[in-house]
Scaffold this active site. Sequence first.
Site, PDB file in Angstrom:
ATOM      1  N   ASP A  67       9.095  10.016  52.380  1.00 52.41           N
ATOM      2  CA  ASP A  67       9.254  10.924  51.234  1.00 52.41           C
ATOM      3  C   ASP A  67       7.926  11.396  50.681  1.00 52.41           C
ATOM      4  O   ASP A  67       7.888  12.324  49.883  1.00 52.41           O
ATOM      5  CB  ASP A  67      10.030  10.218  50.100  1.00 52.41           C
ATOM      6  N   ASP A 127      12.458   8.273  70.629  1.00 47.30           N
ATOM      7  CA  ASP A 127      13.066   6.970  70.953  1.00 47.30           C
ATOM      8  C   ASP A 127      12.830   5.981  69.818  1.00 47.30           C
ATOM      9  O   ASP A 127      13.533   4.978  69.718  1.00 47.30           O
ATOM     10  CB  ASP A 127      12.420   6.364  72.212  1.00 47.30           C
ATOM     11  N   LYS A 180      -0.098   2.763  54.845  1.00 48.35           N
ATOM     12  CA  LYS A 180      -0.047   4.201  55.156  1.00 48.35           C
ATOM     13  C   LYS A 180      -0.961   4.971  54.201  1.00 48.35           C
ATOM     14  O   LYS A 180      -0.931   4.662  53.013  1.00 48.35           O
ATOM     15  CB  LYS A 180       1.392   4.717  54.981  1.00 48.35           C
TER      16      LYS A 180
HETATM   17  N1  PLP Z   1       4.033  -0.466  46.353  1.00 51.86           N
HETATM   18  C1  PLP Z   1       4.941  -1.090  45.579  1.00 51.86           C
HETATM   19  C2  PLP Z   1       4.525  -2.256  44.765  1.00 51.86           C
HETATM   20  C3  PLP Z   1       6.281  -0.676  45.546  1.00 51.86           C
HETATM   21  O1  PLP Z   1       7.181  -1.326  44.772  1.00 51.86           O
HETATM   22  C4  PLP Z   1       6.641   0.445  46.326  1.00 51.86           C
HETATM   23  C5  PLP Z   1       8.013   0.884  46.321  1.00 51.86           C
HETATM   24  O2  PLP Z   1       8.936   0.166  45.933  1.00 51.86           O
HETATM   25  C6  PLP Z   1       5.665   1.075  47.114  1.00 51.86           C
HETATM   26  C7  PLP Z   1       4.385   0.597  47.110  1.00 51.86           C
HETATM   27  C8  PLP Z   1       5.988   2.223  48.003  1.00 51.86           C
HETATM   28  O3  PLP Z   1       6.798   1.756  49.049  1.00 51.86           O
HETATM   29  P1  PLP Z   1       7.227   2.691  50.261  1.00 51.86           P
HETATM   30  O4  PLP Z   1       6.048   2.810  51.172  1.00 51.86           O
HETATM   31  O5  PLP Z   1       8.377   1.958  50.870  1.00 51.86           O
HETATM   32  O6  PLP Z   1       7.628   3.986  49.661  1.00 51.86           O
HETATM   33 CA    CA Z   2       8.209   6.051  50.056  1.00 52.96          CA
END
Ligand code: PLP
Ligand code: CA
Length: 303
Positions: A252, A22, A227
């Site tokens: 990813d 959901d 995360k």
């Molecule tokens: N930290 C920074 C400064 C970023 O620019 C990014 C991606 O653009 C990330 C972390 C990783 O982001 P995400 O968790 O959306 O993959």
């Molecule tokens: Ca990512």
Amino acid sequence: MPQPAYLTGDKAGIQEFLDKFDVFLFDCDGVLWSGDHLFPKVAETIEMLRSKGKRLVFVTNNSTKSRADYKKKFDKMGIPCEVDEVFCSSYSAAVYIARILKLPGPKNKVYVLGETGIEQELESEGVSYVGGTDPAFRRDMEPEDFTKIADGSALDPDVGIVLSGLDFHVNYLKLATGYAYLQRGAKFLATNTDSSLPTAHALFPGAGSVGAGLVKAIGHEALALGKPSQAMMDAIEGKFHFDRSRTCMVGDRLNTDIQFGIEGKLGGTLAVLTGVNKHEDFLGEGKKVVPMAYIDALGDLLG
Ligand code: PLP
Ligand code: CA
């Protein structure tokens, strides 16, 4: 270990997979877009999920932006999204500091190693801070700084927390100041500890690599609020009240997104191969972090 299901081109498999959930927690960079490049059919896929009544939360480790910044980015990309659906690591850290740590004054000020995203989210939660983008910290360390940091006259007595994120202007003065607060007993938090920052050109040092100088100096890790930290999962659950068994994490990156979903005991995880990790990273025997399913690109969910 059971091998993940490959969903690209498997219409019935996709239907069955989507019906299990959901709520979808979406990683952003590497799944929806790469930098400023939107992946094909992403807006249509998000719309399809919404039309099926799925609840969506966009969970990103990027601390350089605030939720309002992300809303603007979604608008620019043509993906419908509300500010309240965004959960970035800058916001996660601000919520943790304001609502969970609840440090009693006067030790409730934050020393920031990071950019405006963190500052805006701390402000939105009513938390005061020093450092960050203040030009006073964006300069070389001078000889008198050594004495003033050592005797405490350069330090704010109200700082009880050091928050480390991606800081594009990291320098010795900022590290020395953060280390001084940590030695005085400040709590050590990090928005996220990603080792690398994916860009359209190559991988660059991520927030974890910027904060590593402080980790090495003080001798212990920071409590991470992005995360795969479950402090972030708990904060998201506290806000959205979802049933974990009916929730899927889409991402990813194995050691952030997929690990986040597995550790959080979510009903499912879906790896998307448009970002950092490839199928050889999780297929085969002896792999540590294995998603429930994978797909070449998010748009393949349209079937
Ligand atoms: N930290 C920074 C400064 C970023 O620019 C990014 C991606 O653009 C990330 C972390 C990783 O982001 P995400 O968790 O959306 O993959
Ligand atoms: Ca990512």
